[in-house]
Design an enzyme around this catalytic site. Structure first.
Site, PDB file in Angstrom:
ATOM      1  N   PRO A 147       0.710  -1.441  -0.141  1.00  9.21           N
ATOM      2  CA  PRO A 147       0.054   0.212  -0.140  1.00  9.21           C
ATOM      3  C   PRO A 147       0.829   1.258   0.075  1.00  9.21           C
ATOM      4  O   PRO A 147       1.803   1.225   0.751  1.00  9.21           O
ATOM      5  CB  PRO A 147      -0.659  -0.088   1.244  1.00  9.21           C
ATOM      6  CG  PRO A 147      -0.085  -1.118   2.236  1.00  9.21           C
ATOM      7  CD  PRO A 147       0.547  -2.028   1.085  1.00  9.21           C
ATOM      8  N   ASN A 148       0.201   2.061  -0.859  1.00  7.02           N
ATOM      9  CA  ASN A 148       0.810   3.553  -0.988  1.00  7.02           C
ATOM     10  C   ASN A 148       2.128   3.523  -1.589  1.00  7.02           C
ATOM     11  O   ASN A 148       2.760   4.900  -1.902  1.00  7.02           O
ATOM     12  CB  ASN A 148       1.054   4.044   0.552  1.00  7.02           C
ATOM     13  CG  ASN A 148      -0.275   4.396   1.298  1.00  7.02           C
ATOM     14  OD1 ASN A 148      -1.129   4.779   0.883  1.00  7.02           O
ATOM     15  ND2 ASN A 148      -0.292   3.861   2.578  1.00  7.02           N
ATOM     16  N   ARG A 158       4.969  10.886  -2.738  1.00  5.42           N
ATOM     17  CA  ARG A 158       4.419  10.689  -1.224  1.00  5.42           C
ATOM     18  C   ARG A 158       5.796  11.009  -0.393  1.00  5.42           C
ATOM     19  O   ARG A 158       7.057  10.263  -0.649  1.00  5.42           O
ATOM     20  CB  ARG A 158       4.366   9.164  -1.179  1.00  5.42           C
ATOM     21  CG  ARG A 158       3.947   8.649   0.113  1.00  5.42           C
ATOM     22  CD  ARG A 158       4.174   6.920   0.248  1.00  5.42           C
ATOM     23  NE  ARG A 158       3.872   6.632   1.579  1.00  5.42           N
ATOM     24  CZ  ARG A 158       4.179   5.376   1.882  1.00  5.42           C
ATOM     25  NH1 ARG A 158       4.591   4.487   1.070  1.00  5.42           N
ATOM     26  NH2 ARG A 158       3.939   5.236   3.359  1.00  5.42           N
ATOM     27  N   TYR A 217      10.950   8.839   1.166  1.00  8.27           N
ATOM     28  CA  TYR A 217      10.830   7.822   0.163  1.00  8.27           C
ATOM     29  C   TYR A 217      11.526   8.166  -1.170  1.00  8.27           C
ATOM     30  O   TYR A 217      11.715   7.474  -2.031  1.00  8.27           O
ATOM     31  CB  TYR A 217       9.425   7.437  -0.093  1.00  8.27           C
ATOM     32  CG  TYR A 217       8.830   7.028   1.221  1.00  8.27           C
ATOM     33  CD1 TYR A 217       9.357   5.693   1.848  1.00  8.27           C
ATOM     34  CD2 TYR A 217       7.869   7.572   1.765  1.00  8.27           C
ATOM     35  CE1 TYR A 217       8.680   5.238   2.941  1.00  8.27           C
ATOM     36  CE2 TYR A 217       7.129   7.019   2.779  1.00  8.27           C
ATOM     37  CZ  TYR A 217       7.630   5.977   3.469  1.00  8.27           C
ATOM     38  OH  TYR A 217       7.052   5.479   4.739  1.00  8.27           O
ATOM     39  N   ASN A 248       8.222  -5.559  -0.934  1.00  9.76           N
ATOM     40  CA  ASN A 248       7.976  -4.354   0.116  1.00  9.76           C
ATOM     41  C   ASN A 248       6.589  -4.308   0.448  1.00  9.76           C
ATOM     42  O   ASN A 248       5.594  -3.910  -0.428  1.00  9.76           O
ATOM     43  CB  ASN A 248       8.488  -3.091  -0.528  1.00  9.76           C
ATOM     44  CG  ASN A 248       8.340  -2.043   0.357  1.00  9.76           C
ATOM     45  OD1 ASN A 248       7.721  -2.052   1.573  1.00  9.76           O
ATOM     46  ND2 ASN A 248       8.978  -0.784   0.258  1.00  9.76           N
ATOM     47  N   ALA A 251       3.225  -0.881   4.795  1.00  9.04           N
ATOM     48  CA  ALA A 251       2.621  -0.889   6.251  1.00  9.04           C
ATOM     49  C   ALA A 251       2.264  -2.147   6.566  1.00  9.04           C
ATOM     50  O   ALA A 251       2.245  -2.339   7.748  1.00  9.04           O
ATOM     51  CB  ALA A 251       1.492   0.316   6.073  1.00  9.04           C
ATOM     52  N   GLU A 286      12.927  -9.045   1.472  1.00  8.25           N
ATOM     53  CA  GLU A 286      12.177  -7.979   2.200  1.00  8.25           C
ATOM     54  C   GLU A 286      13.008  -6.490   1.795  1.00  8.25           C
ATOM     55  O   GLU A 286      14.057  -6.719   2.346  1.00  8.25           O
ATOM     56  CB  GLU A 286      12.009  -8.257   3.644  1.00  8.25           C
ATOM     57  CG  GLU A 286      11.293  -7.141   4.251  1.00  8.25           C
ATOM     58  CD  GLU A 286      11.065  -7.242   5.849  1.00  8.25           C
ATOM     59  OE1 GLU A 286      11.347  -8.468   6.345  1.00  8.25           O
ATOM     60  OE2 GLU A 286      10.595  -6.172   6.616  1.00  8.25           O
ATOM     61  N   HIS A 292      12.714  -2.273   2.379  1.00  8.14           N
ATOM     62  CA  HIS A 292      12.151  -1.031   2.573  1.00  8.14           C
ATOM     63  C   HIS A 292      13.066   0.136   2.116  1.00  8.14           C
ATOM     64  O   HIS A 292      14.417   0.196   2.520  1.00  8.14           O
ATOM     65  CB  HIS A 292      12.251  -0.804   4.265  1.00  8.14           C
ATOM     66  CG  HIS A 292      11.248  -1.972   4.520  1.00  8.14           C
ATOM     67  ND1 HIS A 292       9.808  -2.034   4.611  1.00  8.14           N
ATOM     68  CD2 HIS A 292      11.613  -3.303   5.149  1.00  8.14           C
ATOM     69  CE1 HIS A 292       9.246  -3.196   5.166  1.00  8.14           C
ATOM     70  NE2 HIS A 292      10.514  -3.912   5.187  1.00  8.14           N
ATOM     71  N   ARG A 346      12.992   4.797  12.337  1.00  3.31           N
ATOM     72  CA  ARG A 346      11.744   5.657  12.457  1.00  3.31           C
ATOM     73  C   ARG A 346      10.830   5.313  13.760  1.00  3.31           C
ATOM     74  O   ARG A 346      11.510   4.833  14.817  1.00  3.31           O
ATOM     75  CB  ARG A 346      10.964   5.393  10.985  1.00  3.31           C
ATOM     76  CG  ARG A 346      11.876   5.684  10.041  1.00  3.31           C
ATOM     77  CD  ARG A 346      10.885   5.415   8.678  1.00  3.31           C
ATOM     78  NE  ARG A 346       9.966   6.223   8.532  1.00  3.31           N
ATOM     79  CZ  ARG A 346       9.162   5.975   7.638  1.00  3.31           C
ATOM     80  NH1 ARG A 346       9.090   5.197   6.717  1.00  3.31           N
ATOM     81  NH2 ARG A 346       8.130   6.997   7.666  1.00  3.31           N
TER      82      ARG A 346
HETATM   83  C1  DQA Z   1       8.144   1.238   3.737  1.00  3.44           C
HETATM   84  C2  DQA Z   1       8.052   1.377   5.323  1.00  3.44           C
HETATM   85  C3  DQA Z   1       6.896   1.288   5.805  1.00  3.44           C
HETATM   86  O1  DQA Z   1       7.115   1.741   7.318  1.00  3.44           O
HETATM   87  C4  DQA Z   1       5.911   2.083   5.380  1.00  3.44           C
HETATM   88  O2  DQA Z   1       4.685   1.994   5.909  1.00  3.44           O
HETATM   89  C5  DQA Z   1       5.798   2.102   4.078  1.00  3.44           C
HETATM   90  C6  DQA Z   1       7.016   2.137   3.052  1.00  3.44           C
HETATM   91  C7  DQA Z   1       9.574   1.663   2.835  1.00  3.44           C
HETATM   92  O3  DQA Z   1       9.816   1.378   1.950  1.00  3.44           O
HETATM   93  O4  DQA Z   1      10.310   2.424   3.869  1.00  3.44           O
HETATM   94  O5  DQA Z   1       5.112   2.428   3.574  1.00  3.44           O
HETATM   95  O6  DQA Z   1       8.048  -0.245   3.591  1.00  3.44           O
END
Ligand code: DQA
Length: 152
Positions: free
Chosen positions: A15-16, A23, A28, A80, A83, A104, A106, A113
């Protein structure tokens, strides 16, 4: 298992992440997900691999994508879960079914964070984790799976 393509690398974004580039660019970066996927495709081709990108804002769709990979087989997964990393037992359980490399990633360093981001539910069932190098995490993950696939 009906089909195994050891050269197929599934890149799953949660998501997102469709909003990358717009964003919170201070967190990011400014690259879009299309930029990242295009770069990965070029790099994969040079390594004799094929990237299959997937993005969704829905938890169950990530679970079902992982089930599909379980059924058909693949070379590796770059994940990835965004959230859902911090909340989804369902995604963790689906990752746990796979016996191929799962990396995995990020973009941000989740350990620098908020405390709620410090816990990754799939962390102990993935092959490895790359966090905090911005959009480079996808490239680094591709290099890792390339080496794993070509070594195996
Ligand atoms: C994320 C880190 C997560 O905590 C966050 O909710 C994201 C992106 C990252 O790529 O840094 O949406 O996975």
């Amino acid at each position: 298992m009906t089909e195994t393509r050891k050269t197929s690398i599934h890149v799953i974004n949660g998501p997102n992440l469709d909003m990358l580039g717009k964003r919170e660019p201070h967190v990011y970066g400014t690259q879009t997900l299309d930029d990242i996927n295009t770069d990965l495709a070029v790099r994969a081709k040079k390594a004799g691999l094929e990237v299959i990108p997937f993005q969704t804002n829905h938890e169950g769709e990530i679970v079902e994508k992982l089930h599909g990979i379980f059924t058909t087989g693949a070379g590796a997964v770059i994940l990835n879960a965004a959230a859902y990393t911090h909340t989804s037992v369902a995604i963790r359980d689906a990752v746990s079914m796979l016996d191929i490399p799962v990396i995995e990633v990020h973009l941000s360093n989740i350990y620098k964070r908020e405390a709620f981001r410090h816990k990754s539910l799939p962390a102990d069932v993935v092959t490895g984790q790359i966090t905090g190098f911005g959009s480079q995490v996808y490239r680094l993950a591709l290099e890792a799976v390339r080496d794993l696939i070509h070594a195996g």
